[in-house]
Each structure stands twice: as C-alpha cells, then as structure tokens.
Motif scaffolding. Sequence first.
Motif, PDB file in Angstrom:
ATOM      1  N   HIS A 102       0.876  -1.177   0.000  1.00 35.26           N
ATOM      2  CA  HIS A 102       0.000   0.000   0.000  1.00 35.26           C
ATOM      3  C   HIS A 102       0.911   1.225   0.000  1.00 35.26           C
ATOM      4  O   HIS A 102       1.652   1.455   0.958  1.00 35.26           O
ATOM      5  CB  HIS A 102      -0.915  -0.015   1.230  1.00 35.26           C
ATOM      6  N   LYS A 103       0.832   2.004  -1.083  1.00 40.49           N
ATOM      7  CA  LYS A 103       1.790   3.090  -1.322  1.00 40.49           C
ATOM      8  C   LYS A 103       1.307   4.440  -0.821  1.00 40.49           C
ATOM      9  O   LYS A 103       0.116   4.730  -0.814  1.00 40.49           O
ATOM     10  CB  LYS A 103       2.055   3.228  -2.820  1.00 40.49           C
ATOM     11  N   ARG A 104       2.310   5.251  -0.483  1.00 43.01           N
ATOM     12  CA  ARG A 104       2.089   6.692  -0.293  1.00 43.01           C
ATOM     13  C   ARG A 104       2.229   7.351  -1.671  1.00 43.01           C
ATOM     14  O   ARG A 104       2.688   6.734  -2.623  1.00 43.01           O
ATOM     15  CB  ARG A 104       3.177   7.275   0.617  1.00 43.01           C
ATOM     16  N   ASP A 105       1.926   8.629  -1.742  1.00 48.44           N
ATOM     17  CA  ASP A 105       2.077   9.357  -2.994  1.00 48.44           C
ATOM     18  C   ASP A 105       3.528   9.443  -3.448  1.00 48.44           C
ATOM     19  O   ASP A 105       3.799   9.575  -4.631  1.00 48.44           O
ATOM     20  CB  ASP A 105       1.499  10.776  -2.874  1.00 48.44           C
ATOM     21  N   ASN A 106       4.479   9.356  -2.508  1.00 49.69           N
ATOM     22  CA  ASN A 106       5.888   9.514  -2.865  1.00 49.69           C
ATOM     23  C   ASN A 106       6.543   8.202  -3.308  1.00 49.69           C
ATOM     24  O   ASN A 106       7.722   8.162  -3.561  1.00 49.69           O
ATOM     25  CB  ASN A 106       6.671  10.111  -1.688  1.00 49.69           C
ATOM     26  N   GLY A 107       5.772   7.116  -3.363  1.00 56.78           N
ATOM     27  CA  GLY A 107       6.312   5.849  -3.824  1.00 56.78           C
ATOM     28  C   GLY A 107       6.761   4.905  -2.726  1.00 56.78           C
ATOM     29  O   GLY A 107       7.011   3.737  -2.994  1.00 56.78           O
ATOM     30  N   THR A 108       6.891   5.391  -1.482  1.00 54.58           N
ATOM     31  CA  THR A 108       7.220   4.494  -0.380  1.00 54.58           C
ATOM     32  C   THR A 108       5.941   3.786   0.071  1.00 54.58           C
ATOM     33  O   THR A 108       4.836   4.172  -0.305  1.00 54.58           O
ATOM     34  CB  THR A 108       7.859   5.250   0.805  1.00 54.58           C
ATOM     35  N   PHE A 109       6.093   2.753   0.872  1.00 55.28           N
ATOM     36  CA  PHE A 109       4.951   1.957   1.300  1.00 55.28           C
ATOM     37  C   PHE A 109       4.595   2.244   2.754  1.00 55.28           C
ATOM     38  O   PHE A 109       5.473   2.306   3.609  1.00 55.28           O
ATOM     39  CB  PHE A 109       5.264   0.461   1.147  1.00 55.28           C
ATOM     40  N   THR A 110       3.299   2.396   3.013  1.00 56.19           N
ATOM     41  CA  THR A 110       2.836   2.517   4.394  1.00 56.19           C
ATOM     42  C   THR A 110       2.824   1.144   5.046  1.00 56.19           C
ATOM     43  O   THR A 110       3.189   0.992   6.201  1.00 56.19           O
ATOM     44  CB  THR A 110       1.423   3.114   4.475  1.00 56.19           C
ATOM     45  N   HIS A 111       2.347   0.151   4.278  1.00 56.62           N
ATOM     46  CA  HIS A 111       2.303  -1.206   4.801  1.00 56.62           C
ATOM     47  C   HIS A 111       2.105  -2.213   3.684  1.00 56.62           C
ATOM     48  O   HIS A 111       1.807  -1.864   2.550  1.00 56.62           O
ATOM     49  CB  HIS A 111       1.214  -1.348   5.868  1.00 56.62           C
ATOM     50  N   HIS A 130       8.415   5.561   8.716  1.00 53.02           N
ATOM     51  CA  HIS A 130       9.327   6.411   7.945  1.00 53.02           C
ATOM     52  C   HIS A 130       9.549   7.737   8.672  1.00 53.02           C
ATOM     53  O   HIS A 130       8.732   8.152   9.478  1.00 53.02           O
ATOM     54  CB  HIS A 130       8.742   6.737   6.561  1.00 53.02           C
ATOM     55  N   THR A 131      10.644   8.391   8.311  1.00 51.67           N
ATOM     56  CA  THR A 131      10.880   9.763   8.739  1.00 51.67           C
ATOM     57  C   THR A 131      11.447  10.533   7.547  1.00 51.67           C
ATOM     58  O   THR A 131      12.017   9.941   6.638  1.00 51.67           O
ATOM     59  CB  THR A 131      11.855   9.842   9.931  1.00 51.67           C
ATOM     60  N   THR A 132      11.278  11.837   7.575  1.00 48.63           N
ATOM     61  CA  THR A 132      11.898  12.694   6.561  1.00 48.63           C
ATOM     62  C   THR A 132      13.129  13.393   7.123  1.00 48.63           C
ATOM     63  O   THR A 132      13.803  14.119   6.412  1.00 48.63           O
ATOM     64  CB  THR A 132      10.896  13.758   6.060  1.00 48.63           C
ATOM     65  N   GLU A 133      13.413  13.160   8.416  1.00 50.02           N
ATOM     66  CA  GLU A 133      14.537  13.833   9.068  1.00 50.02           C
ATOM     67  C   GLU A 133      15.786  12.957   9.034  1.00 50.02           C
ATOM     68  O   GLU A 133      15.830  11.903   9.654  1.00 50.02           O
ATOM     69  CB  GLU A 133      14.181  14.156  10.523  1.00 50.02           C
ATOM     70  N   ASP A 134      16.795  13.424   8.308  1.00 53.24           N
ATOM     71  CA  ASP A 134      18.070  12.732   8.263  1.00 53.24           C
ATOM     72  C   ASP A 134      18.750  12.856   9.628  1.00 53.24           C
ATOM     73  O   ASP A 134      18.417  13.728  10.429  1.00 53.24           O
ATOM     74  CB  ASP A 134      18.957  13.329   7.166  1.00 53.24           C
ATOM     75  N   GLY A 135      19.669  11.991   9.902  1.00 52.91           N
ATOM     76  CA  GLY A 135      20.405  12.061  11.162  1.00 52.91           C
ATOM     77  C   GLY A 135      20.753  10.678  11.656  1.00 52.91           C
ATOM     78  O   GLY A 135      20.602   9.683  10.949  1.00 52.91           O
ATOM     79  N   MET A 136      21.219  10.626  12.889  1.00 49.49           N
ATOM     80  CA  MET A 136      21.551   9.370  13.548  1.00 49.49           C
ATOM     81  C   MET A 136      20.521   9.142  14.653  1.00 49.49           C
ATOM     82  O   MET A 136      20.176  10.066  15.386  1.00 49.49           O
ATOM     83  CB  MET A 136      22.970   9.421  14.100  1.00 49.49           C
TER      84      MET A 136
END
Length: 191
Positions: free
Chosen positions: A29-38, A123-129
């Motif tokens: 099941h995709k999000r609009d950005n091409g990644t999957f929610t589940h 998912h997150t949109t925030e890069d980092g460690m």
Amino acid sequence: MPYFDGDHLSIDFALYNGNIRWHFAMKGHKRDNGTFTHWEYVECPSDILEFVEEWVAEFVPDHSGVVNFEFIDGNLIEFHPRMTCQWVDLYGKGWLECVVELYKGDDWHFKNEADTGFSFVLHTTEDGMYDWVTYNNPDIMSYQLTYAPDMRLSEEANHDTHYRLAVVNGRNPDTCKEAIKDLSLLIQRHA
C-alpha cells in the motif's frame, strides 16, 4: 519503457527442482511519494501463479530454494534469488527450518497455515543518527529497526527524503499501527 501504476505484489516462492511447492503474497500500500505505508497478505492471483510456473520452467528449471518475484499491475518487474526478509515471521512456525532442509536437498514439507499478515513501516523525513530502542508488545509478531545507530540515515538509505526506521509485523492491522505509533515516540534522533 512502460510505467506501471497498479497493485504492487511481492511474492515469495519455495521451489523444489523447478516446481512451486509454496508461496506467500503481500500487496504493498503506497504513499504518494512511492514508499509503502504497509504490506498486507493477499491470495496470489492464478494468472501470476501460471506466469511464475512458466518463467521458472524457462529460466531456472532445476532450481531448489526460496525466490521472490515482484509484480506491478500483473507485470513482472523484479526477480530475486532470495526470500523477502521483512516478513519471514508471518509465514508461520517451522517455516525457516523447512527452508534449511530445502537447501540441504530435501523436498518442501511446510504446511501453510497463514491466512493473514501485515507489515507496517515507520518512515521519517529527518536525516540524522537515531538511537536504538527496546520495545515489548506481545500483540505483535516482531519489530525490526532498519537503521544503524552510528550512521546518518542518508548514508545507508536509497531515498533522499524518506527514510525507513522500523518495520512491525503482525496479524492485526490495528495492533501493528499502534506499535508503529509507539515506536515513533520511542525512536529519537541524537545527531
């Protein structure tokens, strides 16, 4: 090159001497950005089973092992000579032991009892460690942290803006969603 925009299926197959002995299909099941929610367990369409039988007979006719096929809108987009590691626990008790026996040369003996399964992604949109966390929820089957705590997400990810932090597998979608929510509060960025 054609663009496919229909249902995305990821299907694992156990093959013995080029014959399908078992399969497990998950629909993304995709999000609009091409990644999957589940991902959600679905029955494998009969036309895809027939296609895979023909494809295996032509390209890997004597193969014994576990393989993965990816389809979008009924079109084959990828073949992998390996299983999908994300939801192995959804297959049922004793499945992995049967895989070991298959690679030792024995025929497939696993009886498929799974008729439901869900795999949710955080998912997150925030890069980092991000710090590692421990999470206990007896109502889910498993959770996987999909990052290395000593690397920035952008160093190990294949997307520039959406990074996968965790995967939760289970039989109940509501329980999986709740676990994703819990993990989103527990996992903290430290750098």
